[in-house]
Each structure stands twice: as C-alpha cells, then as structure tokens.
Design a protein around this motif. Structure first.
Motif, PDB file in Angstrom:
ATOM      1  N   LEU A 567       0.726  -1.300  -0.061  1.00  0.00           N
ATOM      2  CA  LEU A 567      -0.055   0.174   0.189  1.00  0.00           C
ATOM      3  C   LEU A 567       0.916   1.096  -0.122  1.00  0.00           C
ATOM      4  O   LEU A 567       1.964   1.270   0.606  1.00  0.00           O
ATOM      5  CB  LEU A 567      -0.816  -0.163   1.178  1.00  0.00           C
ATOM      6  CG  LEU A 567      -1.794  -1.290   1.208  1.00  0.00           C
ATOM      7  CD1 LEU A 567      -2.472  -1.215   2.729  1.00  0.00           C
ATOM      8  CD2 LEU A 567      -2.939  -1.314   0.174  1.00  0.00           C
ATOM      9  N   ALA A 568       0.320   2.269  -0.710  1.00  0.00           N
ATOM     10  CA  ALA A 568       1.141   3.476  -0.875  1.00  0.00           C
ATOM     11  C   ALA A 568       0.291   4.629  -0.406  1.00  0.00           C
ATOM     12  O   ALA A 568      -0.751   4.520  -0.038  1.00  0.00           O
ATOM     13  CB  ALA A 568       1.594   3.468  -2.325  1.00  0.00           C
ATOM     14  N   GLY A 569       0.794   5.944  -0.449  1.00  0.00           N
ATOM     15  CA  GLY A 569       0.227   7.208  -0.305  1.00  0.00           C
ATOM     16  C   GLY A 569       0.105   7.402   1.100  1.00  0.00           C
ATOM     17  O   GLY A 569       1.117   6.815   1.730  1.00  0.00           O
ATOM     18  N   VAL A 570      -0.630   8.416   1.475  1.00  0.00           N
ATOM     19  CA  VAL A 570      -0.748   9.097   2.770  1.00  0.00           C
ATOM     20  C   VAL A 570      -1.647   8.236   3.651  1.00  0.00           C
ATOM     21  O   VAL A 570      -2.563   7.385   3.234  1.00  0.00           O
ATOM     22  CB  VAL A 570      -0.868  10.239   2.853  1.00  0.00           C
ATOM     23  CG1 VAL A 570       0.298  11.218   1.873  1.00  0.00           C
ATOM     24  CG2 VAL A 570      -2.224  10.785   2.303  1.00  0.00           C
ATOM     25  N   PHE A 588       4.860  -2.167   7.464  1.00  0.00           N
ATOM     26  CA  PHE A 588       5.626  -2.979   6.314  1.00  0.00           C
ATOM     27  C   PHE A 588       4.939  -2.853   5.101  1.00  0.00           C
ATOM     28  O   PHE A 588       4.178  -3.632   4.272  1.00  0.00           O
ATOM     29  CB  PHE A 588       5.765  -4.545   6.623  1.00  0.00           C
ATOM     30  CG  PHE A 588       6.774  -4.779   7.491  1.00  0.00           C
ATOM     31  CD1 PHE A 588       8.181  -5.087   7.136  1.00  0.00           C
ATOM     32  CD2 PHE A 588       6.442  -4.963   8.919  1.00  0.00           C
ATOM     33  CE1 PHE A 588       9.189  -5.550   7.947  1.00  0.00           C
ATOM     34  CE2 PHE A 588       7.471  -5.380   9.647  1.00  0.00           C
ATOM     35  CZ  PHE A 588       8.955  -5.473   9.298  1.00  0.00           C
ATOM     36  N   ASN A 589       4.515  -1.205   4.659  1.00  0.00           N
ATOM     37  CA  ASN A 589       3.952  -0.926   3.518  1.00  0.00           C
ATOM     38  C   ASN A 589       4.911   0.127   2.787  1.00  0.00           C
ATOM     39  O   ASN A 589       6.193   0.197   3.214  1.00  0.00           O
ATOM     40  CB  ASN A 589       2.547  -0.490   3.687  1.00  0.00           C
ATOM     41  CG  ASN A 589       1.629  -1.614   3.777  1.00  0.00           C
ATOM     42  OD1 ASN A 589       1.174  -2.085   2.900  1.00  0.00           O
ATOM     43  ND2 ASN A 589       1.046  -1.828   4.966  1.00  0.00           N
ATOM     44  N   LYS A 590       4.427   0.882   2.075  1.00  0.00           N
ATOM     45  CA  LYS A 590       5.083   2.057   1.356  1.00  0.00           C
ATOM     46  C   LYS A 590       4.470   3.335   1.481  1.00  0.00           C
ATOM     47  O   LYS A 590       4.229   4.156   0.750  1.00  0.00           O
ATOM     48  CB  LYS A 590       5.031   1.822  -0.134  1.00  0.00           C
ATOM     49  CG  LYS A 590       5.973   0.473  -0.601  1.00  0.00           C
ATOM     50  CD  LYS A 590       5.911   0.034  -1.901  1.00  0.00           C
ATOM     51  CE  LYS A 590       6.654  -1.245  -2.206  1.00  0.00           C
ATOM     52  NZ  LYS A 590       6.664  -1.536  -3.666  1.00  0.00           N
ATOM     53  N   LEU A 615       7.678   7.029   6.363  1.00  0.00           N
ATOM     54  CA  LEU A 615       6.717   8.308   6.753  1.00  0.00           C
ATOM     55  C   LEU A 615       7.744   9.463   7.185  1.00  0.00           C
ATOM     56  O   LEU A 615       8.962   9.155   7.605  1.00  0.00           O
ATOM     57  CB  LEU A 615       6.022   7.838   8.182  1.00  0.00           C
ATOM     58  CG  LEU A 615       4.850   6.887   7.896  1.00  0.00           C
ATOM     59  CD1 LEU A 615       4.288   6.330   9.143  1.00  0.00           C
ATOM     60  CD2 LEU A 615       3.764   7.410   7.035  1.00  0.00           C
ATOM     61  N   THR A 616       7.291  10.644   7.099  1.00  0.00           N
ATOM     62  CA  THR A 616       8.270  11.698   7.663  1.00  0.00           C
ATOM     63  C   THR A 616       7.398  12.647   8.587  1.00  0.00           C
ATOM     64  O   THR A 616       6.419  12.447   8.996  1.00  0.00           O
ATOM     65  CB  THR A 616       8.640  12.550   6.317  1.00  0.00           C
ATOM     66  OG1 THR A 616       7.350  13.047   5.656  1.00  0.00           O
ATOM     67  CG2 THR A 616       9.329  11.692   5.227  1.00  0.00           C
TER      68      THR A 616
END
Length: 718
Positions: A567-570, A588-590, A615-616
């Motif tokens: 999974l990606a995005g926010v 453990f996703n993106k 994450l940032t």
C-alpha cells in the motif's frame, strides 16, 4: 497475525447450579397465613435487617407494626409459623445475622445472588428446622466451623454455598453431623486440602456433590465409591492428582462423573467403567490420561456428553462409540488420536449436536456418515491430516452454525464455497490453511451465507483479488484473509459491511492507497457502536493464545490490520474517526507523508504499528495521551524531531524508534538540543490537563480490558 483456534467445553464457568435441581422437589408451597407471626420471629427478622448496610428495599415492607407473615419474601403456614425466607437477587449488602437461626419453623432460606459478606453463621447450618439453605453467589468468606464430635444430626438436606470466597479445609465433624444431606454445592470457592473421605458414610442419602473450581488437592477418595445414591459428582478445575480409584466405579447410580482440568493420569479403566451404566455425562478432559479409549465405552448406552479433550490419548477411535446412540456432545480435541474417523458410524448417533476432534492426527476424509447427523450444530475437524474435496452432502446439515475445517489438506475452494453456501444457518466458517496455492474464487454465483458472522480464509496462499461476493455477507463481523497472495486494491465497498469490526488482510500483495471508505466502517466509529453492536454468542468457545477464551464475538477487540502489503500514499486523516479501534497495524507498506494528528483521537488504541514505511515529519506529541496503548512501533521510517515524553511513551522500548536517525530524545543516544527540549516541554504543558483526565478515566477501565488482550500479532488464534 496468528490463526484462529476454537475449543469447546459444555461446563462453562457460568455455574448452572444443577446441584439444586434435586432439591426443588422439596420446595412445596404452603398455605397463606391467617394470623400474625410471633414477636420472636419478628425480632429475628429485624435483627437481620439491622445487620444490612443495603436492604434492597426490604425496609419498606419489613415494618415493626405489621404482620411479618405479610412481609416481602416471607411465607408462613396456616398457624403463622414462618417456613420460608426467599430474598434472592435483592442486592443485599452486609452480614447475615445469626438471629435467622432462631426461627424454629424455618425450612427454606434463600439469600443467593446478593452481595452479603462475612462468615456463614453456624446457627443456620446447625438449625433444627432448615432443610434447604442457599447462600450462593455472595461474597461470604472465612472458613467453615468445626463442631464437637458429639453434635446431633441436623435436618439440612440441601446446602448451596457456591460462588463465594470461602477458604480452608472442610472440617470433618461439621459434615459428619449432616446425615440427612442430599445435595451439597461448594463450587467456585477457595477450599483447600483433600476431598473429605466421609461424605457418604456421614450422609448415606447424598445424591449431588459439586466441588468444582476450588483448590482441592490429593487423590480422589476411594470412599466415594460407597455412595450408593450418588448421582452427580463434579470436582473439575482443582489440583486433584493420581489415578481414578477402582472403588469409584462401585457408585453405580452415577449419572454425571466430571473431573475436568485436574492432574489425573493413567489409563481409562475399560474393565470397571461398564459398572457405570447410568452415566449421562462423562467428563475427564484437561488431564493426563493416556492409552486408548476402551471398546467397553460402547456399553454406556445412556451417555449423552463425552469429554476427553486435552489429554495424551492415542490410537484409533473404537467403532463401539457408534453404540452410544444417545450421544449429543463428543469432544476429543487436543490428543494424539490417529487413523480414520470412518471407524465410527456416526449415522447411529442421530442426537449428535457437537463433534470436536480438533488437533489430532486423523487421516482420510470426513466420514459420509457424519452428514446423517441432522441435529449437528457444531463440527470441528481442524488441525488434522484430512484431505480430499468437501462432500456435497454437508449441505444436509441444516442446523450447522459452526464449522471449522482449517489446517488440513482440503482441495478446491470454489467447490467448497459453492457447497457451503447451502448451509443457511452458518455463523462461523473457518477454512484457512487449506486449498494451498489455489485461486480465490470470484464466482458471482456464490451467495447465501446470510447469517455468516466470522469468515476465516487465512494462510492458503490464494492468488487473485478480494472477491466481490464477500460484499454480500451483510452480517459479517470478523474477516480474516491474511497470509495469502491477494493483489489489487482494498475494495471501496468495504464500508458496506456495516457490522465488520475485525479485519485482517495482512501478509498479501495488496496495492493502491488506503481507501477513504475504510475510514467509514460503521462498527469502528463511536457513533454507531452502541446501537449496532451485535452480542452474538459463539457456538463453541474461542481460544486466543494459550489462556484467553472468548464466548462472544464482541469480546474481541476491534482490529484493522493491513500490514505487510504494498500500500502507498498517505495515511488519511479521516482515520481518526475510527474511535472504537483497539489495534491499528499499517506496518511494512510503502506509506508516505506525516503521521496524521487525528490518530491521537483513537483513545481506545492498545496496538499502533506504523513501522517500516516511508513516513516523515514529527511524532504527534498528543500520542502520549493514549493511555491504553501497550504496543507501539514507528521504527524504520524517516521521522524527525523529539520523541514525546510522559504517558505510555515512558514505557516503550528503544526498538520502537529504531531506524529513524533524525529522531532525538532521552531514550535515544541522540539527545535533543535546547530548542527541541523547549518544544517537548511546551507540548507536555499544553497536554497536561487533558492527559490527566484521560489517565484518571483509564485507570478504572484498563485493568479489565488489558487482561483480554494478547499483544502477539495481535489477539486472535482462530
């Protein structure tokens, strides 16, 4: 996420005080009073009332200037002598006054299901008139009184002291004076020592003896075999050891022999067990018995419940089990049985309701004869070595509500689902760890399952997508699709499952973003929780891990586990709407972007895992107000700034923050500079009042809730 394990016990810890069943024939109502009770009786009642700190409203009726025969809970005979005092379930608090022992005509005294404390007055047990005494389900404590050996016999026939706080050993002289005793229920206390040997010599008419849920130790007294009229013997959940004595099989009137969850061992005595031809219930589960089930078991023609689960029994099942034609419950789980189930002709068991052979070494197929058991409601054959395809005849089991086939070698999931959809009453379906490397069926013809609440298809290595037919399971509450090879996005229709509160799709290859519809799941939003909560009861008890048991679906925490995917995005800030969540795992996703501040609204969270993403930004300082949080990880991201202090953050290990080189804080080797420390202090002061209120509230709730959780990926063994 571990897989689900379900286990069955017909004797649950809600004590059904069957021991009093025999006594009910004694409770014959007497005529209404025609004249006033005596002053002595009235004085005795008023002393009892004065000893209560909460009278449950009795004082409104029990007034000095009125006839006590007309008081609530009091029954008198025609000559106005008090014969019954029945004040159960009134919320009474305080001590029991010994003055009730002065009521010379009192025969039946029922003070059960209250909150009475202190000791049990000897004057009640040794009354010259009381025949039935029930003080069960209170908070009475202390030890039972020892009497002189010359004490004369008492008329007491039924004594129920169950579900209290009594401790110590049974005093021998007290029970020797009870030669008229018919039923004794002392279950669910803390009695210690050995089981007294003289019950039947002192009370030759004893028919019911219930000593469950205590701390008795030692061996089963061989003297219990002298109880010629004993019909129920229950002593489960104690520390009783050794072998079952041969003499016990001389108690030929026994209808119920129940010693589960002790430390008994040896073989099941096939030569002597045939003496107990009146047995209806035989429960020896949770012990250390070894060897085989003897063929002679088939001579127990009246047997209805047979429990041998959680022992070390082995060998094939005897075909003679087919002769126990009245069997309704057969529980043989967690042993070392082998061979084929077809050894037993289940078509001879028309009354069978529950069959549990979980965790053995059975091979072959599910016997066709099982499908003749039209009354079967629960079937569990999971964790064996069964193979083949599911028989179409399983649809003949019209009453089936609970089915577990998991961890075998079954094939053809499409065929299995097409067949099972005809079992219209299924509420729990566990078929995980089968159908290896097949394709997740997307057959639109799969309908039915109208009542399904739990669906487990985990650990099958299935490829394909999350199928559309799942959206038709409108009553679904728990969905486990983890440890497969599913691809594609999480479908947008997920919020149409209006009862779903437990979703695990971890360890797949799902892609796309976290859909906003996932944050609209009704059962995870507080505004819906109280009005749509379905208090469904499992047909079989659910075991989570080694020690936790769940009887209702709603005992499980609310879980959303999307970990180990692509999974990606926010993380959408709308995630803060899911205020009923107990565990949130996106690890453990993106995922990228910042940890949304709205996560701090999830005040019921006990597990939060956002590790191994991209994450940032900062860690929201308000996370330290999540005072239920017991497991937390944000490791292996690109977070920066100070780690919040206070609250649960003071309990997390350093590994929770590993792999974020830009983080600083007192728990890390990299300390914060003065500006960052000022930021920490300001945030701490800002949140202090809110945190205090939350912490104060959490103090009262966290104990019970935390005990129900196992923080091992995360909670469920299905």
């Amino acid at each position: 996420m571990q897989s689900l394990h379900f286990s069955f016990k017909t004797h649950n810890t809600e004590l059904r005080i069957r021991s009093l069943g025999l006594a009910l024939v004694l409770l014959i109502s007497l005529a209404s009073p025609t004249s006033s009770c005596t002053e002595q009786e009235k004085t005795s009642f008023l002393r009892f009332l004065a000893g209560l700190s909460w009278d449950g409203g009795l004082a409104a009726s029990w007034r000095n200037n009125t006839d006590c025969c007309k008081w609530e809970g009091i029954t008198c005979r025609q000559d106005s002598m008090v014969t019954k005092v029945m004040v159960a379930s009134r919320g009474l608090e305080g001590h029991i006054s010994e003055s009730l022992g002065n009521l010379t005509g009192l025969q039946y005294l029922n003070l059960s299901h209250n909150s009475l404390s202190g000791g049990l007055p000897l004057e009640l047990v040794s009354s010259n008139s009381i025949t039935v005494l029930d003080v069960s389900f209170n908070q009475l404590n202390g030890t039972l009184h020892e009497l002189p050996s010359s004490t004369p016999a008492w008329p007491l026939q039924v004594l129920n002291i169950s579900s209290n706080l009594f401790a110590g050993q049974f005093p021998s002289t007290t029970w020797k004076a009870m030669e008229n005793l018919i039923a004794l229920n002392a279950s669910n206390n803390s009695f210690t020592g050995q089981i007294p040997t003289h019950f039947c010599s002192s009370s030759p008419s004893l028919a019911v003896l219930d000593l469950r849920l205590n701390k008795f130790s030692g061996n089963i007294p061989k003297e219990l075999g002298d109880c010629s009229k004993l019909r129920e013997l229950r002593a489960g959940y104690n520390n009783i050891s050794g072998q079952v004595p041969d003499e016990l099989f001389n108690a030929t009137s026994l209808e119920c022999l129940s010693f589960p969850n002790n430390d008994l061992n040896g073989l099941i005595d096939g030569a002597h067990i045939t003496n107990l031809r009146n047995l209806v219930t035989l429960d020896l589960g949770g012990n250390n018995f070894s060897g085989k089930i003897p063929d002679s078991i088939g001579q127990l023609k009246k047997l209805e419940e047979f429990h041998l689960d959680n022992n070390n029994l082995s060998g094939e099942l005897p075909s003679a089990l087919s002769n126990c034609t009245n069997l309704a419950v057969l529980v043989l789980s967690s042993n070392k049985f082998s061979g084929q189930l077809t050894k037993v002709n289940f078509s001879n068991l028309p009354n069978l309701r529950t069959l549990d052979v979980y965790y053995n070494n059975f091979t072959g197929t599910v016997p066709e004869s099982i499908y003749s058991c039209s009354n079967l409601t629960a079937l569990r054959v999971s964790t064996n070595k069964l193979d083949g395809q599911l028989s179409p005849r399983i649809s003949d089991l019209k009453s089936l509500t609970f089915l577990s086939l998991s961890t075998n070698r079954f094939r053809n999931i499409t065929n299995a689902l097409q067949i099972l959809k005809s079992c219209r009453n299924l509420t729990t379906l566990l078929i995980g760890d089968n159908f290896k490397q097949e394709f997740m069926t997307e057959d639109d013809r799969i309908d039915g399952f109208e009542k399904l609440q739990v669906l487990d298809i985990e650990d099958c290595q299935l490829s394909g997508k999350i199928p559309l037919w799942i959206s038709r399971l409108t009553n679904l509450e728990m969905l486990l699709l983890n440890r497969n090879r599913l691809t594609g996005p999480i479908p947008g229709w997920i919020n149409s499952l209006s009862h779903l509160f437990y979703m695990d799709v971890s360890n797949n290859s799902l892609t796309g973003q976290i859909p906003l519809t996932l944050t609209e799941m009704p059962m995870l939003k507080s505004t819906y929780s109280t009005t749509h909560w379905n208090p469904s009861v499992f047909e079989l008890t659910v075991n989570s891990g080694l020690s936790l048991q769940y009887r209702t679906i709603t005992s499980f925490p609310s879980v959303l586990n999307l970990s180990n995917n692509n999974l990606a995005g926010v993380i959408p800030p709308q995630i803060g709407q899911l205020k009923m969540l107990g565990a949130l795992d996106f690890s453990f996703n993106k995922l990228s972007g910042q940890i949304p501040q709205a996560i701090c609204n999830l005040t019921n969270l006990q597990v939060l895992d956002l590790s191994n993403n991209n994450l940032t930004g900062d860690i929201p300082a308000a996370l330290n107000s999540l005072h239920f949080l017991s497991a937390f990880s944000i490791s292996n991201n690109d977070l920066q700034g100070p780690i919040p202090s206070g609250g649960q953050f003071n309990t997390f290990q350093n590994s929770s923050f590993d792999g974020n080189p830009k983080l600083c804080g007192s728990v890390l080797t990299q300390k914060c500079n003065s500006a960052e420390e000022h930021h920490i202090l300001s945030a701490k002061q800002t949140d202090y009042k809110v945190a205090f209120v939350v912490a104060f509230s959490a103090f009262f709730g966290v104990g019970v809730l935390y005990d129900q959780l196992v923080l091992s990926r995360y909670f469920v063994k299905s």
